[in-house]
Design an enzyme around this catalytic site. Structure first.
Site, short mmCIF file in Angstrom:
data_model
loop_
_atom_site.label_atom_id
_atom_site.label_comp_id
_atom_site.label_asym_id
_atom_site.label_seq_id
_atom_site.Cartn_x
_atom_site.Cartn_y
_atom_site.Cartn_z
N LYS A 1 75.77 -56.18 -88.55
CA LYS A 1 75.65 -57.27 -87.59
C LYS A 1 74.65 -58.33 -88.02
O LYS A 1 74.65 -59.44 -87.51
CB LYS A 1 75.33 -56.73 -86.20
CG LYS A 1 76.50 -55.90 -85.67
CD LYS A 1 76.37 -55.60 -84.20
CE LYS A 1 77.60 -54.90 -83.67
NZ LYS A 1 77.69 -53.49 -84.11
C1 LIG Z 1 78.87 -52.87 -83.99
C2 LIG Z 1 79.09 -51.76 -84.94
C3 LIG Z 1 80.38 -51.31 -85.22
C4 LIG Z 1 81.59 -51.85 -84.50
O1 LIG Z 1 81.86 -53.19 -84.83
P1 LIG Z 1 82.80 -54.07 -83.87
O2 LIG Z 1 82.82 -55.42 -84.46
O3 LIG Z 1 82.19 -54.02 -82.52
O4 LIG Z 1 84.14 -53.39 -83.88
C5 LIG Z 1 80.53 -50.33 -86.17
N1 LIG Z 1 79.46 -49.79 -86.81
C6 LIG Z 1 78.22 -50.19 -86.55
C7 LIG Z 1 77.09 -49.55 -87.26
C8 LIG Z 1 77.99 -51.20 -85.62
O5 LIG Z 1 76.74 -51.61 -85.39
#
Ligand SMILES: *Cc1c(COP(=O)(O)O)cnc(C)c1O
Length: 453
Positions: free
Chosen positions: A106
């Site tokens: 993210k």
């Molecule tokens: C947010 C997150 C996901 C999921 O991603 P999305 O875009 O919400 O589908 C998967 N793995 C980790 C470690 C995350 O932080």
């Protein structure tokens, strides 16, 4: 480029408006009127371009002239001082997206978003309030991305007691322009409160509000970049050596691992929760990156795998699992998925699969034993999902790349008993020293309204 609400194809807005308002006035999510393809020259040289150059070319197409080239160059330069290596592990590749400051993918969206906001709001005097709901990782990335950005304050809502101690320190340990609210409820409650705040006329009059969830288009677009970069690399038959903070046991040499076959498009396995990452992958595919298809791997929260199987979408309550950043019963980005692609189109590009906690644990242990590599629980869901669907390296000529969405040291309580201690990146070691400070609120809109001012 105009951006439309998923609920109204008529009223288009600019990139800046879509970015800064986050959610459309009718409650829909903004989508681009079309997905702009890479030029032929860019498409054929993705395998040789730097990450920042690919980021520049990707965002430029979506923002068009709203961010001039020089400013955009500065933004991507500042946003991405870290790498996204494509590392061969055992019989496949792992696209390591956890080398940023909060050790999860993210950071790619949040760091771009913070800098894009600062640019798009230049000259504004009214402060901007960003509200963000998190199941664990978003909050930390957004807090870190916006920390110290002038004229912008951030409030992060997270489900009390349902994030790890480290995640809590990332969210609630910064202070300054970042506030944290521990909500007595689930992630879905947090998300509902944020949506409620956006729909509240009184609050909107009082404050300039924006969102930073993956519902915001400026989070999504930069995520297309690493798909394009990785696909380009694999298509050119290349992969990367591990980075210093790569979670590799020193006893193992990864050099015997599978190498991507040249001139073949890639299959990505995407550990998914709110489905922003998957939608960003679909953008990269439609822009012309050499991608064959996707595996959408979820934990027990399998709303989308069920939608793909049955053709019916049904929102659910979220269930708690060991991959908590994917504990989403009603994924926001399903609105984008359904608005932009028919079910038949989605089925051609995406296969869904759900993975139990038990199998996730077994995968963490097995991959460590076989390949000397530590998977975090989310990445392990992606790894196992490919196994369940019998997708292997070179299954159809092309490579299989699992998205490494978080560093295993971030989820040490789960990983360590199964595989031993993973090496800890420096950024996480520093975060552990912070003290979290959050206000606790009940899962009611009135309680959120009371603390926002
Ligand atoms: C947010 C997150 C996901 C999921 O991603 P999305 O875009 O919400 O589908 C998967 N793995 C980790 C470690 C995350 O932080």
């Amino acid at each position: 480029m105009r951006y439309y609400s998923t609920r109204n194809k008529k009223a288009g807005v600019t990139f800046a408006e879509a970015a800064l308002t986050g959610l459309a006035p009718d409650g829909g999510l903004f989508v681009p009127e079309s997905i702009p393809p890479y030029s032929r020259a860019v498409q054929t040289s993705l395998g040789n371009m730097s990450f920042r150059d690919i980021a520049f070319e990707t965002v430029k197409n979506f923002a068009e002239q709203e961010i001039p080239d020089a400013a955009l160059g500065d933004i991507v330069e500042a946003a991405y001082p870290f790498a996204a290596p494509l590392v061969p592990v055992g019989d496949r590749l792992v696209l390591e997206l956890f080398h940023g400051p909060t050790a999860a993918f993210k950071d790619f969206g949040a760091r771009f978003m913070a800098r894009a906001f600062a640019y798009l709001r230049r000259g504004e005097t009214r402060p901007l309030h960003i509200l963000v709901a998190t199941s664990g990782d978003t909050g930390g990335a957004v807090a870190d991305g916006f920390y110290g950005v002038e004229g912008i304050s951030v409030t992060v809502l997270y489900p009390k007691g349902r994030v790890t101690p480290l995640q809590e320190r990332q969210i609630a340990g910064l202070g300054g322009n970042i506030s944290a609210l521990a909500v007595e409820g689930s992630f879905d409650d947090c998300q509902r409160l944020v949506k409620g705040a956006f729909g509240n006329a009184e609050l909107k009059k009082r404050l300039a509000l924006s969102s930073a969830n993956s519902i915001n288009i400026t989070r999504l677009i930069p995520q297309a970049v690493y798909y394009a970069a990785a696909a380009g690399k694999a298509f050119a038959g290349k992969s990367d050596a591990p980075e210093e903070a790569s979670p590799v046991s020193s006893a193992f040499a990864l050099s015997d691992s599978a190498k991507p076959a040249a001139k073949q498009p890639v299959t990505f396995s995407v550990p998914s929760g709110n489905f922003g990452n998957l939608v960003a992958g679909l953008y990269a595919l439609e822009m012309g990156a050499p991608i064959r298809d996707f595996i959408a791997a979820t934990n027990r929260n399998k709303t989308i795998p069920d939608y793909l199987a049955t053709g019916y979408y049904e929102a659910r309550f979220s269930e708690t699992t060991i991959s908590n950043a994917m504990d989403v019963g009603a994924p926001s980005n399903v609105e984008r998925l359904i608005a932009q692609w028919s079910l038949a189109e989605t089925r051609r590009m995406v296969r869904g699969v759900s993975v139990s906690d038990e199998d996730t644990r077994a995968t963490i242990a097995a991959v460590h034993t076989a390949a000397g590599y530590f998977l975090d629980p989310h990445t392990a869901v992606g790894w196992r999902g490919a196994d369940t669907l019998h997708v292997t390296h070179n299954h159809a000529g092309g490579a299989l790349a699992v998205l490494g969405t978080a560093h295993p040291a971030k989820f040490a309580e789960i990983v360590e008993p199964l595989a031993g201690p993973a090496p800890v990146p420096r950024s996480l070691a520093k975060t552990k020293e912070r003290t979290p400070r959050a206000a606790v609120i009940p899962a009611e809109l009135s309680a959120l309204m009371d603390v926002l001012h």
